[in-house]
Design an enzyme around this catalytic site. Sequence first.
Site, PDB file in Angstrom:
ATOM      1  N   ASP A   1       0.850  -1.174   0.000  1.00  0.00           N
ATOM      2  CA  ASP A   1       0.000   0.000   0.000  1.00  0.00           C
ATOM      3  C   ASP A   1       0.892   1.234   0.000  1.00  0.00           C
ATOM      4  O   ASP A   1       1.913   1.263   0.691  1.00  0.00           O
ATOM      5  CB  ASP A   1      -0.939   0.011   1.208  1.00  0.00           C
TER       6      ASP A   1
ATOM      7  N   ASP B   1       3.222   9.636 -10.563  1.00  0.00           N
ATOM      8  CA  ASP B   1       4.581   9.755 -11.122  1.00  0.00           C
ATOM      9  C   ASP B   1       4.794  11.018 -11.965  1.00  0.00           C
ATOM     10  O   ASP B   1       5.883  11.608 -11.910  1.00  0.00           O
ATOM     11  CB  ASP B   1       4.941   8.511 -11.951  1.00  0.00           C
TER      12      ASP B   1
ATOM     13  N   LYS C   1      13.865   4.360 -11.777  1.00  0.00           N
ATOM     14  CA  LYS C   1      12.964   4.604 -10.639  1.00  0.00           C
ATOM     15  C   LYS C   1      13.260   3.596  -9.529  1.00  0.00           C
ATOM     16  O   LYS C   1      13.267   3.943  -8.345  1.00  0.00           O
ATOM     17  CB  LYS C   1      11.498   4.504 -11.099  1.00  0.00           C
TER      18      LYS C   1
HETATM   19  P1  IMP Z   1      -2.566   2.204  -3.541  1.00  0.00           P
HETATM   20  O1  IMP Z   1      -3.727   2.485  -2.615  1.00  0.00           O
HETATM   21  O2  IMP Z   1      -1.397   1.623  -2.837  1.00  0.00           O
HETATM   22  O3  IMP Z   1      -2.936   1.363  -4.731  1.00  0.00           O
HETATM   23  O4  IMP Z   1      -2.042   3.560  -4.160  1.00  0.00           O
HETATM   24  C1  IMP Z   1      -2.617   4.804  -3.899  1.00  0.00           C
HETATM   25  C2  IMP Z   1      -2.571   5.661  -5.130  1.00  0.00           C
HETATM   26  O5  IMP Z   1      -1.238   6.062  -5.364  1.00  0.00           O
HETATM   27  C3  IMP Z   1      -3.071   4.973  -6.394  1.00  0.00           C
HETATM   28  O6  IMP Z   1      -3.858   5.900  -7.105  1.00  0.00           O
HETATM   29  C4  IMP Z   1      -1.807   4.654  -7.154  1.00  0.00           C
HETATM   30  O7  IMP Z   1      -2.001   4.758  -8.545  1.00  0.00           O
HETATM   31  C5  IMP Z   1      -0.847   5.727  -6.673  1.00  0.00           C
HETATM   32  N1  IMP Z   1       0.512   5.195  -6.598  1.00  0.00           N
HETATM   33  C6  IMP Z   1       0.943   4.151  -5.857  1.00  0.00           C
HETATM   34  N2  IMP Z   1       2.256   3.953  -6.037  1.00  0.00           N
HETATM   35  C7  IMP Z   1       2.663   4.896  -6.912  1.00  0.00           C
HETATM   36  C8  IMP Z   1       3.911   5.183  -7.505  1.00  0.00           C
HETATM   37  O8  IMP Z   1       4.953   4.541  -7.289  1.00  0.00           O
HETATM   38  N3  IMP Z   1       3.914   6.212  -8.371  1.00  0.00           N
HETATM   39  C9  IMP Z   1       2.814   6.949  -8.664  1.00  0.00           C
HETATM   40  N4  IMP Z   1       1.636   6.720  -8.134  1.00  0.00           N
HETATM   41  C10 IMP Z   1       1.546   5.691  -7.266  1.00  0.00           C
END
Ligand code: IMP
Length: 189
Positions: free
Chosen positions: A66, A143, A168
């Site tokens: 997460d 990103d 990255k």
């Molecule tokens: P999640 O709840 O862990 O899936 O991520 C929360 C939000 O952050 C989601 O909208 C993902 O697309 C975004 N996210 C997670 N990891 C990254 C990353 O490494 N780069 C950019 N966006 C991210």
Amino acid sequence: MNQITFASSNVSKFKEVDAFLGKYNIKVNLFRVELREIQSDSLEEIATEKAVAAYGIIKEKLIVEDTGLFIHALNDFPGSYSSFVLRTIGNIGILELLSSKTDRSATFKTVIAFNNGASTRIFTGTVSGVISPVIAKDGWGYDPIFIPLGHDGKVYIKTYGEMSIERKNVISHRSQALRKFIEWYTELI
Ligand code: IMP
């Protein structure tokens, strides 16, 4: 070759995890699943619950993760609500919220949770950076607007979105959590 299951609905995350763990001779199997997330301010709690839920479905050792983006001038918003915020106001909305702020610093944080049915272990990675004034055209999620700080404390010119997965993975929040995981996991296997 050792194997581990990564339970996630996010193929972009999988590509980064697979590229990173592949270097340690670990084959990553993606189990595509949309895991329900509990509402919490804590990524650790969310990841732990997701790992337990995923084990209930898959019944084999696995990792989940997460991630959240914590923008300091916005009192760490969106944090654990990053997914909802990206879906609703998006990167454009984030830039609008920051338009009157001078402090554009932020922290990206990932929590990896491993579960083998008996217990859960978590591994954390963070990266400091700044929110770019413009949205880069490449990259997924946040990103295109996140510019990481280098190990030398200097801000990179590029957003994550403009970096290759390999680049990255040298510096990212996710790779730092994975590095801690792999150090522990290689002792275990
Ligand atoms: P999640 O709840 O862990 O899936 O991520 C929360 C939000 O952050 C989601 O909208 C993902 O697309 C975004 N996210 C997670 N990891 C990254 C990353 O490494 N780069 C950019 N966006 C991210």
